[in-house]
Design an enzyme around this catalytic site. Structure first.
Site, PDB file in Angstrom:
ATOM      1  N   SER A 145       0.832  -1.036   0.011  1.00 27.52           N
ATOM      2  CA  SER A 145      -0.162  -0.063   0.148  1.00 27.52           C
ATOM      3  C   SER A 145       0.833   1.163  -0.068  1.00 27.52           C
ATOM      4  O   SER A 145       2.083   1.372   0.593  1.00 27.52           O
ATOM      5  CB  SER A 145      -0.882   0.089   1.432  1.00 27.52           C
ATOM      6  N   TYR A 158      -1.852  -0.172  10.170  1.00 32.06           N
ATOM      7  CA  TYR A 158      -1.726  -0.833   8.554  1.00 32.06           C
ATOM      8  C   TYR A 158      -0.669  -0.333   7.981  1.00 32.06           C
ATOM      9  O   TYR A 158      -0.103  -1.135   7.350  1.00 32.06           O
ATOM     10  CB  TYR A 158      -3.141  -0.235   8.232  1.00 32.06           C
TER      11      TYR A 158
END
Length: 245
Positions: A145, A158
């Site tokens: 990501s 995350y």
């Protein structure tokens, strides 16, 4: 030469399902995995009927090491070899750092990082054979990501797991790429999937990356030869600020 073989985690929906469909269309035999096997069974039947490829189904909870190791066993037993490992299974949960539950961080680390580490260790001998014998070599593609590259509010946990995944991919390639095996961290911003539906008020889904584009970029990497290493590939939304999810 026999068909190339891939294992795709998190293949029951979203990016993983699209990747499995595109790989089958390219002629890959597959192992597809997710926690629930019902959608995988349907997908496997469809891919076999449409493309004539062999598709094995394996249920696995990627937070459990025994499931991860069993997944590797299933793939070895059914296919024997491995050209491509797609580490797509992941967990996302946002929240302010000040009171973020550490138990949630622990589970996210297990799913987003530890499972990738263990599964690749288990399957590395097969990838090394592909690296030696196949023109495309052995390739690992981990769906990371942009939050692992640039900090985003509410993504301390995350983003940290994805940053670790990106770092691991780079180190893996420094150790294995001379033998024809390399890893790429695919780093998209927000993708319009079920995981990001809760963010629609902040970023409308029609402004997020189409999952089809992410899958296409991933499959494009599989067409490269073993002589080319791509440490990371960033995919971002249009706009004046590129470094954002």
């Amino acid at each position: 030469m026999s068909a190339r073989t891939a294992l795709v985690t998190g293949a029951s929906r979203g990016i993983g399902e699209l990747v499995a469909r595109r790989l089958a269309a390219e002629g890959f035999d597959l192992t597809i995995s997710a926690r629930s096997t019902a959608p995988l069974d349907e997908l496997a039947a469809a891919l076999t009927a449409e493309h004539g490829v062999r598709v094995a189904v394996a249920g696995a909870d990627m937070s459990l090491e025994e499931d991860v190791r069993r997944l590797a066993d299933v793939h070895r037993d059914i296919h024997g070899g491995l050209d491509l490992l797609v580490l797509n299974a992941g967990m996302g949960a946002i929240g302010a750092f000040a009171d973020y539950p550490v138990r949630r961080l622990d589970k996210m680390l297990a799913i987003n990082l530890r499972s990738a580490y263990v599964l690749t260790q288990e399957l590395l001998p097969l990838l090394r054979v592909a690296g030696r014998d196949r023109p495309h070599g052995g390739r690992v593609i981990a769906v990371a990501s942009t939050t692992g590259i640039v900090g985003e509010p509410l993504n301390s946990a995350y983003g940290a797991t994805k940053a670790a995944l990106i770092s691991w991919c780079e180190t893996f390639s420094t150790e294995e790429s001379t033998g024809g095996v390399s890893a790429t961290a695919l780093c998209p911003g927000y993708v319009a999937t079920a995981m990001t539906e809760g963010l629609a008020e902040t970023v409308p889904q029609d402004q997020m990356l189409p999952p089809e584009d992410v899958a296409e970029a991933l499959v494009g990497l599989t067409r490269l030869t073993r002589r080319t290493v791509v440490p990371q590939l960033v995919l971002t939304r249009p706009g004046p600020h590129l470094w954002r999810a």
